[in-house]
Design a protein around this motif. Structure first.
Motif, PDB file in Angstrom:
ATOM      1  N   HIS A 238       2.350  11.072  12.763  1.00 24.23           N
ATOM      2  CA  HIS A 238       3.021  11.660  13.921  1.00 24.23           C
ATOM      3  C   HIS A 238       2.011  12.325  14.869  1.00 24.23           C
ATOM      4  O   HIS A 238       2.037  12.113  16.075  1.00 24.23           O
ATOM      5  CB  HIS A 238       4.072  12.672  13.441  1.00 24.23           C
ATOM      6  N   TYR A 239       1.099  13.135  14.306  1.00 20.93           N
ATOM      7  CA  TYR A 239       0.117  13.831  15.153  1.00 20.93           C
ATOM      8  C   TYR A 239      -0.771  12.834  15.885  1.00 20.93           C
ATOM      9  O   TYR A 239      -1.071  13.009  17.065  1.00 20.93           O
ATOM     10  CB  TYR A 239      -0.790  14.745  14.310  1.00 20.93           C
ATOM     11  N   LEU A 240      -1.242  11.799  15.158  1.00 25.89           N
ATOM     12  CA  LEU A 240      -2.137  10.824  15.792  1.00 25.89           C
ATOM     13  C   LEU A 240      -1.413  10.107  16.936  1.00 25.89           C
ATOM     14  O   LEU A 240      -1.964   9.928  18.022  1.00 25.89           O
ATOM     15  CB  LEU A 240      -2.651   9.815  14.755  1.00 25.89           C
ATOM     16  N   GLN A 241      -0.154   9.734  16.689  1.00 22.61           N
ATOM     17  CA  GLN A 241       0.603   9.060  17.751  1.00 22.61           C
ATOM     18  C   GLN A 241       0.810   9.997  18.942  1.00 22.61           C
ATOM     19  O   GLN A 241       0.630   9.607  20.089  1.00 22.61           O
ATOM     20  CB  GLN A 241       1.959   8.581  17.213  1.00 22.61           C
ATOM     21  N   GLU A 247      -2.698   2.108  16.992  1.00 21.51           N
ATOM     22  CA  GLU A 247      -2.791   1.444  15.685  1.00 21.51           C
ATOM     23  C   GLU A 247      -3.444   2.392  14.678  1.00 21.51           C
ATOM     24  O   GLU A 247      -4.556   2.874  14.904  1.00 21.51           O
ATOM     25  CB  GLU A 247      -3.662   0.200  15.854  1.00 21.51           C
ATOM     26  N   ILE A 248      -2.718   2.685  13.609  1.00 26.09           N
ATOM     27  CA  ILE A 248      -3.243   3.682  12.668  1.00 26.09           C
ATOM     28  C   ILE A 248      -3.287   3.070  11.265  1.00 26.09           C
ATOM     29  O   ILE A 248      -2.285   2.550  10.778  1.00 26.09           O
ATOM     30  CB  ILE A 248      -2.336   4.943  12.676  1.00 26.09           C
ATOM     31  N   LYS A 249      -4.464   3.115  10.642  1.00 26.25           N
ATOM     32  CA  LYS A 249      -4.599   2.577   9.276  1.00 26.25           C
ATOM     33  C   LYS A 249      -4.896   3.729   8.334  1.00 26.25           C
ATOM     34  O   LYS A 249      -5.620   4.656   8.689  1.00 26.25           O
ATOM     35  CB  LYS A 249      -5.795   1.611   9.219  1.00 26.25           C
ATOM     36  N   CYS A 250      -4.339   3.636   7.139  1.00 29.43           N
ATOM     37  CA  CYS A 250      -4.616   4.684   6.149  1.00 29.43           C
ATOM     38  C   CYS A 250      -5.296   4.056   4.930  1.00 29.43           C
ATOM     39  O   CYS A 250      -4.837   3.024   4.416  1.00 29.43           O
ATOM     40  CB  CYS A 250      -3.311   5.362   5.738  1.00 29.43           C
ATOM     41  N   TYR A 251      -6.399   4.648   4.504  1.00 26.51           N
ATOM     42  CA  TYR A 251      -7.148   4.155   3.347  1.00 26.51           C
ATOM     43  C   TYR A 251      -7.139   5.234   2.261  1.00 26.51           C
ATOM     44  O   TYR A 251      -7.907   6.200   2.353  1.00 26.51           O
ATOM     45  CB  TYR A 251      -8.595   3.852   3.745  1.00 26.51           C
ATOM     46  N   PRO A 252      -6.270   5.087   1.243  1.00 29.43           N
ATOM     47  CA  PRO A 252      -6.228   6.108   0.193  1.00 29.43           C
ATOM     48  C   PRO A 252      -7.575   6.214  -0.529  1.00 29.43           C
ATOM     49  O   PRO A 252      -8.199   5.194  -0.862  1.00 29.43           O
ATOM     50  CB  PRO A 252      -5.132   5.598  -0.753  1.00 29.43           C
ATOM     51  N   LYS A 257     -10.008  -1.571  -0.191  1.00 26.55           N
ATOM     52  CA  LYS A 257      -8.895  -2.419  -0.641  1.00 26.55           C
ATOM     53  C   LYS A 257      -7.770  -1.520  -1.143  1.00 26.55           C
ATOM     54  O   LYS A 257      -8.053  -0.475  -1.754  1.00 26.55           O
ATOM     55  CB  LYS A 257      -9.350  -3.320  -1.782  1.00 26.55           C
ATOM     56  N   PRO A 258      -6.486  -1.901  -0.933  1.00 26.51           N
ATOM     57  CA  PRO A 258      -5.390  -1.046  -1.395  1.00 26.51           C
ATOM     58  C   PRO A 258      -5.484  -0.805  -2.894  1.00 26.51           C
ATOM     59  O   PRO A 258      -5.657  -1.751  -3.667  1.00 26.51           O
ATOM     60  CB  PRO A 258      -4.132  -1.862  -1.068  1.00 26.51           C
ATOM     61  N   PRO A 259      -5.414   0.461  -3.330  1.00 28.51           N
ATOM     62  CA  PRO A 259      -5.511   0.734  -4.767  1.00 28.51           C
ATOM     63  C   PRO A 259      -4.267   0.236  -5.505  1.00 28.51           C
ATOM     64  O   PRO A 259      -3.198   0.130  -4.905  1.00 28.51           O
ATOM     65  CB  PRO A 259      -5.593   2.265  -4.829  1.00 28.51           C
ATOM     66  N   LYS A 260      -4.440  -0.071  -6.809  1.00 31.93           N
ATOM     67  CA  LYS A 260      -3.304  -0.599  -7.584  1.00 31.93           C
ATOM     68  C   LYS A 260      -2.226   0.456  -7.740  1.00 31.93           C
ATOM     69  O   LYS A 260      -1.053   0.220  -7.561  1.00 31.93           O
ATOM     70  CB  LYS A 260      -3.798  -1.052  -8.959  1.00 31.93           C
ATOM     71  N   LYS A 261      -2.642   1.684  -8.108  1.00 29.83           N
ATOM     72  CA  LYS A 261      -1.646   2.737  -8.304  1.00 29.83           C
ATOM     73  C   LYS A 261      -1.699   3.704  -7.119  1.00 29.83           C
ATOM     74  O   LYS A 261      -2.737   4.286  -6.852  1.00 29.83           O
ATOM     75  CB  LYS A 261      -1.950   3.497  -9.604  1.00 29.83           C
ATOM     76  N   PRO A 262      -0.577   3.873  -6.436  1.00 37.19           N
ATOM     77  CA  PRO A 262      -0.606   4.710  -5.237  1.00 37.19           C
ATOM     78  C   PRO A 262      -0.561   6.199  -5.574  1.00 37.19           C
ATOM     79  O   PRO A 262       0.448   6.860  -5.384  1.00 37.19           O
ATOM     80  CB  PRO A 262       0.646   4.262  -4.481  1.00 37.19           C
ATOM     81  N   LYS A 263      -1.668   6.738  -6.113  1.00 39.73           N
ATOM     82  CA  LYS A 263      -1.661   8.175  -6.396  1.00 39.73           C
ATOM     83  C   LYS A 263      -2.926   8.830  -5.847  1.00 39.73           C
ATOM     84  O   LYS A 263      -3.671   9.503  -6.555  1.00 39.73           O
ATOM     85  CB  LYS A 263      -1.494   8.452  -7.891  1.00 39.73           C
ATOM     86  N   ALA A 264      -3.117   8.584  -4.548  1.00 40.13           N
ATOM     87  CA  ALA A 264      -4.367   9.031  -3.924  1.00 40.13           C
ATOM     88  C   ALA A 264      -4.467  10.542  -3.853  1.00 40.13           C
ATOM     89  O   ALA A 264      -3.500  11.234  -3.588  1.00 40.13           O
ATOM     90  CB  ALA A 264      -4.459   8.464  -2.524  1.00 40.13           C
ATOM     91  N   GLU A 265      -5.699  11.030  -4.045  1.00 42.71           N
ATOM     92  CA  GLU A 265      -5.980  12.448  -3.905  1.00 42.71           C
ATOM     93  C   GLU A 265      -6.252  12.753  -2.413  1.00 42.71           C
ATOM     94  O   GLU A 265      -5.882  13.793  -1.908  1.00 42.71           O
ATOM     95  CB  GLU A 265      -7.209  12.775  -4.756  1.00 42.71           C
ATOM     96  N   TRP A 266      -6.900  11.795  -1.751  1.00 38.53           N
ATOM     97  CA  TRP A 266      -7.235  11.960  -0.331  1.00 38.53           C
ATOM     98  C   TRP A 266      -6.667  10.813   0.482  1.00 38.53           C
ATOM     99  O   TRP A 266      -6.708   9.658   0.043  1.00 38.53           O
ATOM    100  CB  TRP A 266      -8.763  11.984  -0.150  1.00 38.53           C
ATOM    101  N   LEU A 267      -6.135  11.117   1.661  1.00 31.85           N
ATOM    102  CA  LEU A 267      -5.683  10.062   2.569  1.00 31.85           C
ATOM    103  C   LEU A 267      -6.615  10.050   3.773  1.00 31.85           C
ATOM    104  O   LEU A 267      -6.787  11.077   4.439  1.00 31.85           O
ATOM    105  CB  LEU A 267      -4.247  10.325   3.033  1.00 31.85           C
ATOM    106  N   VAL A 268      -7.236   8.889   4.009  1.00 34.12           N
ATOM    107  CA  VAL A 268      -8.206   8.772   5.107  1.00 34.12           C
ATOM    108  C   VAL A 268      -7.591   7.878   6.190  1.00 34.12           C
ATOM    109  O   VAL A 268      -7.191   6.748   5.906  1.00 34.12           O
ATOM    110  CB  VAL A 268      -9.537   8.158   4.609  1.00 34.12           C
ATOM    111  N   PHE A 269      -7.526   8.397   7.407  1.00 36.01           N
ATOM    112  CA  PHE A 269      -6.898   7.683   8.516  1.00 36.01           C
ATOM    113  C   PHE A 269      -7.970   7.205   9.501  1.00 36.01           C
ATOM    114  O   PHE A 269      -8.900   7.943   9.809  1.00 36.01           O
ATOM    115  CB  PHE A 269      -5.947   8.603   9.287  1.00 36.01           C
ATOM    116  N   VAL A 270      -7.778   5.985   9.984  1.00 32.75           N
ATOM    117  CA  VAL A 270      -8.683   5.449  11.017  1.00 32.75           C
ATOM    118  C   VAL A 270      -7.807   4.952  12.158  1.00 32.75           C
ATOM    119  O   VAL A 270      -6.830   4.232  11.926  1.00 32.75           O
ATOM    120  CB  VAL A 270      -9.529   4.266  10.477  1.00 32.75           C
ATOM    121  N   SER A 271      -8.154   5.358  13.370  1.00 34.92           N
ATOM    122  CA  SER A 271      -7.333   4.932  14.493  1.00 34.92           C
ATOM    123  C   SER A 271      -8.192   4.775  15.745  1.00 34.92           C
ATOM    124  O   SER A 271      -9.176   5.485  15.913  1.00 34.92           O
ATOM    125  CB  SER A 271      -6.238   5.967  14.721  1.00 34.92           C
TER     126      SER A 271
END
Ligand SMILES: C[S@@+](CC[C@H](N)C(=O)[O-])C[C@H]1O[C@@H](n2cnc3c(N)ncnc32)[C@H](O)[C@@H]1O
Length: 274
Positions: A238-241, A247-252, A257-271
């Protein structure tokens, strides 16, 4: 002074004191491997998301310089700023020691004066330290203005839904305290943290932290407060928009590459700025 301005000043003052005392030790926690992995990720983001070749990079809260200095070593023209003068001094001393050229300044991430100057801007581990919604939005709008067209922002948050245990997980916050012990060569850091005021509506908390740090020059004990905000993926989207990014991509966890288990400690955004 309004109540809001007063609250902002309190947060900034606490943050400055926290990093003035702990910045130097905090930097030592990051291993060379971690720094290399994060720098590799940043170069991947530059190659993949920026329209033009990235040369000029701004870091809006560079801390003691692990990203700006690392990127300068890899050939980028870097500018780093931080609100805490002691952090700027540490990064300047490091730059001198390492013989690398970086422009380093003291400055507030919500008072950026740049216009279309940078190919990439980093806002790493800073958004959740800013005092309120307005400050986060102001920071990202100014980042957007600082970027050249086709340039990118890389920002990150700690994920409160991380299902492991860390200082930022909802589990620790709901329990009201967090104990942690970190060993790195030459340093042992024992942290006794207590949640002071958790506001579950606004996702804001004050931590009362008592780090006990053992190094070769003795034992250092501090008692400091830090103000933190819990953000979710959707908040940052929301803030980035709202700041003008499309176009906003998130890399946990900085993973390409998307991790198998979605339990990321950090969320990294690139836009990217269009
Ligand atoms: C958690 S450290 C992150 C440092 C670095 N970006 C990293 O990821 O390692 C947060 C840094 O933000 C700085 N800081 C806090 N509030 C700030 C503000 N309003 N403007 C600029 N820097 C700020 C602190 O002094 C501290 O060095």
């Amino acid at each position: 002074m309004t109540q809001l301005e007063d609250a902002r000043k309190t947060v900034l003052k606490a943050s400055r004191s926290y990093y003035a005392h702990l910045g130097y030790y905090e930097e030592r926690i990051y291993s060379e491997d971690t720094n290399r992995r994060e720098l590799d990720f940043l170069e991947f983001a530059f190659r993949t998301h920026a329209i033009h070749k990235v040369r000029d990079v701004l870091d809006v809260a560079c801390g003691s310089g692990r990203h700006v200095l690392g990127l300068a070593h890899r050939g980028y023209r870097c500018t780093g700023q931080d609100y805490t003068p002691e952090q700027v001094q540490t990064s300047k001393a490091r730059a001198k020691r390492e013989g690398v050229s970086v422009k380093l300044l003291q400055g507030d991430a919500t008072r950026l004066k740049y216009e279309s100057e940078f190919d990439a801007v980093l806002a790493l581990r800073i958004l959740f330290l800013l005092p309120d919604d307005d400050s986060v939005l102001t920071c990202l709008r100014q980042v957007h203005r600082a970027l050249k067209s086709g340039g990118i922002v890389v920002c990150n948050i700690a994920n409160p839904f991380y299902d492991g245990e860390n200082w930022f997980s909802l589990k620790s916050i709901q329990r009201g305290h967090y104990l942690n012990e970190i060993h790195v060569p030459g340093m042992r850091w024992l942290s006794i943290d207590r949640v002071e005021d958790f506001d579950p509506i606004r996702g804001v908390t004050w931590w009362q932290e008592t780090p006990v740090i053992e190094t070769s020059d003795g034992v250092h004990i501090y008692r400091l407060r830090e103000h933190l905000r819990l953000f979710t993926y959707w908040d940052i989207l929301h803030y980035l928009q709202a700041a003008g990014f499309k176009e906003i991509k998130c890399y946990p966890d900085w993973k390409i590459k998307p991790p198998k288990k979605p339990k990321a400690e950090w969320l990294v955004f690139v836009s990217r700025k269009e």
